[in-house]
Design a protein around this motif. Sequence first.
Motif, short mmCIF file in Angstrom:
data_model
loop_
_atom_site.label_atom_id
_atom_site.label_comp_id
_atom_site.label_asym_id
_atom_site.label_seq_id
_atom_site.Cartn_x
_atom_site.Cartn_y
_atom_site.Cartn_z
N GLN A 99 -21.41 -49.60 -89.10
CA GLN A 99 -21.28 -49.29 -90.31
C GLN A 99 -22.26 -49.60 -91.06
O GLN A 99 -22.66 -51.25 -90.60
CB GLN A 99 -19.98 -50.02 -90.90
CG GLN A 99 -18.81 -48.89 -90.54
CD GLN A 99 -17.80 -49.27 -91.15
OE1 GLN A 99 -17.47 -50.53 -91.27
NE2 GLN A 99 -16.70 -48.17 -91.83
N GLU A 125 -13.49 -47.71 -94.17
CA GLU A 125 -12.66 -47.46 -93.00
C GLU A 125 -12.77 -45.80 -92.70
O GLU A 125 -12.46 -45.53 -94.01
CB GLU A 125 -11.39 -47.76 -93.18
CG GLU A 125 -11.07 -49.60 -93.06
CD GLU A 125 -9.72 -49.94 -93.23
OE1 GLU A 125 -9.70 -50.83 -93.30
OE2 GLU A 125 -8.81 -49.44 -93.26
N GLY A 126 -12.83 -45.64 -91.48
CA GLY A 126 -12.44 -44.39 -91.46
C GLY A 126 -13.53 -43.18 -90.96
O GLY A 126 -13.51 -42.23 -90.79
N ILE A 127 -15.07 -44.04 -91.39
CA ILE A 127 -15.66 -43.17 -91.39
C ILE A 127 -17.08 -43.90 -90.94
O ILE A 127 -17.20 -45.32 -91.42
CB ILE A 127 -16.17 -42.29 -92.86
CG1 ILE A 127 -17.12 -41.75 -92.88
CG2 ILE A 127 -16.12 -43.38 -93.58
CD1 ILE A 127 -17.21 -40.87 -94.07
N THR A 128 -18.08 -43.11 -90.09
CA THR A 128 -19.01 -44.24 -89.49
C THR A 128 -20.68 -43.48 -90.89
O THR A 128 -20.84 -43.16 -91.73
CB THR A 128 -19.86 -43.92 -88.65
OG1 THR A 128 -19.98 -42.05 -88.42
CG2 THR A 128 -18.25 -44.38 -87.16
N GLU A 185 -21.91 -40.58 -90.15
CA GLU A 185 -20.88 -40.00 -90.79
C GLU A 185 -21.80 -39.93 -92.34
O GLU A 185 -21.63 -38.62 -92.99
CB GLU A 185 -19.93 -39.44 -90.50
CG GLU A 185 -19.67 -39.61 -88.76
CD GLU A 185 -18.18 -39.82 -88.52
OE1 GLU A 185 -17.70 -40.11 -89.50
OE2 GLU A 185 -17.64 -38.75 -87.62
N LEU A 186 -21.70 -40.67 -93.32
CA LEU A 186 -21.61 -40.81 -94.31
C LEU A 186 -22.86 -40.29 -94.68
O LEU A 186 -23.36 -39.93 -95.71
CB LEU A 186 -21.23 -42.62 -94.86
CG LEU A 186 -21.41 -42.51 -96.13
CD1 LEU A 186 -20.58 -41.99 -97.13
CD2 LEU A 186 -21.35 -43.77 -96.68
N GLN A 246 -23.24 -36.75 -94.83
CA GLN A 246 -21.83 -36.00 -96.07
C GLN A 246 -23.47 -36.19 -97.14
O GLN A 246 -23.86 -35.01 -97.77
CB GLN A 246 -20.75 -36.72 -96.26
CG GLN A 246 -20.11 -36.48 -95.28
CD GLN A 246 -18.77 -36.69 -95.35
OE1 GLN A 246 -18.22 -37.37 -96.52
NE2 GLN A 246 -18.04 -37.13 -94.59
N ARG A 305 -13.56 -40.01 -101.11
CA ARG A 305 -13.12 -40.69 -99.98
C ARG A 305 -13.70 -41.08 -99.33
O ARG A 305 -12.86 -41.77 -98.23
CB ARG A 305 -13.99 -38.44 -99.47
CG ARG A 305 -12.80 -37.35 -100.22
CD ARG A 305 -13.86 -36.61 -99.77
NE ARG A 305 -14.80 -36.66 -98.97
CZ ARG A 305 -15.62 -35.77 -100.40
NH1 ARG A 305 -14.81 -34.90 -101.21
NH2 ARG A 305 -16.37 -35.47 -100.23
N VAL A 306 -14.84 -41.82 -99.64
CA VAL A 306 -15.17 -42.80 -98.70
C VAL A 306 -14.52 -44.37 -98.99
O VAL A 306 -14.26 -44.98 -97.67
CB VAL A 306 -17.17 -43.02 -98.84
CG1 VAL A 306 -17.21 -43.95 -98.32
CG2 VAL A 306 -17.31 -41.81 -98.68
#
Length: 388
Positions: free
Chosen positions: A29, A39-42, A45-46, A49, A154-155
């Motif tokens: 991150q 949390e829950g996303i690197t 990945e972000l 998106q 979501r992020v």
Amino acid sequence: MANRSAVPRGASLFIVLVLAAGCVSVPSQSPSMKSAGVEGITATELREQVLQYATDFGQAVERLADSIRAEAESPEGQYRALLWKSTSIANVREAALISDPLLAMLDVWLYTRQVRYFMEDPPREYSVESPEVQAAAVALFEDLEREARAMAVRVVSEEAVVAFEPRLDQFAVEHPIDPHNLNRTSILSADTTTMRRVGGGIGGAIGATYWSMRDVADRAGAINDALGKELRWNVELMAYELSRMPLVDSTMTSLSTSLDRIGALADTLPTLVSGERAAVLEALHVELTALTRSINTMRHETVDAISDERVAVVEAIVMQRVAVLEAITSERIATMAAMDSIVVRAIDQSENLVDHIFWRLIQLVVVVLVLLVVGLVVVLRVRRPVEP
């Protein structure tokens, strides 16, 4: 036998612990994501998106601008729609390519709000002629803003978005889109302190190397995808600007006046023939001679003017192509230079990593030797016969 097997097993466990302590990891991150508690996303990945959202945004804007150009009755309206399309797509691409993916997501969201405010009350030159198309444009950018906000929810979280949204709205109100050149102010101008290093140590260095290479690859891919369209749009914008030059406009006006004179003369021929035929034929001959001479003169002037304009257009297109090639060359050189610096930093960091592992191994060998000496002393003490 039990003592012999226990020593290798203990040494193996010690080696595993030493190697585990010396291992490094790449941060998953960015600093902004860590400080925001994402949390829950690197970060990777972000970033994917955000880039995908920018692509969808560009496609939606392109369809809207093409429909506005189709509805526009004046060349000026078509020119404004084309300028709006090319500038908006470039702005959202630059926002999505910010190095920190969380800041890129917030800047894209900010741009959707700036665009919505601009479209709700556009300047006179950017107002759409059809009320239905204007309403469709406002609705489209409202949908795009809702999608950007939903991505932010979501992020991070709904609470964080609700707490941050007033600051974003205030920034959008204080920094509207410039109606003269359609430029906008990025969120980076408000806070650049979050653009700091990924981390320290070998893991931070490896993370910085990875994000540098990823940034170069994403920019190169974005330029490659948009180069053809933006080059065509720039040529069209240049053609619109050339068509508004005074020389071309006056030449076309003179030609139209000459054609009107010929049409008026043809309309009056039946009346003249019914009168004095000889006078009419003589006057017609004189008029046709003068008109032919005038048409020939204007034709030469028109051909010369069109030739000059054609040469100017060709030269402008050539200069535009040369400029694009030079930009691509400079971008490639900068990319190669960035890659060279990345490789040099990677080599330096690899040497530091090798030195680190080497010193760890020396420490391990020393510890093993000490353990062997201690074990040997213990064995000798155990096997020494007991004195009576």
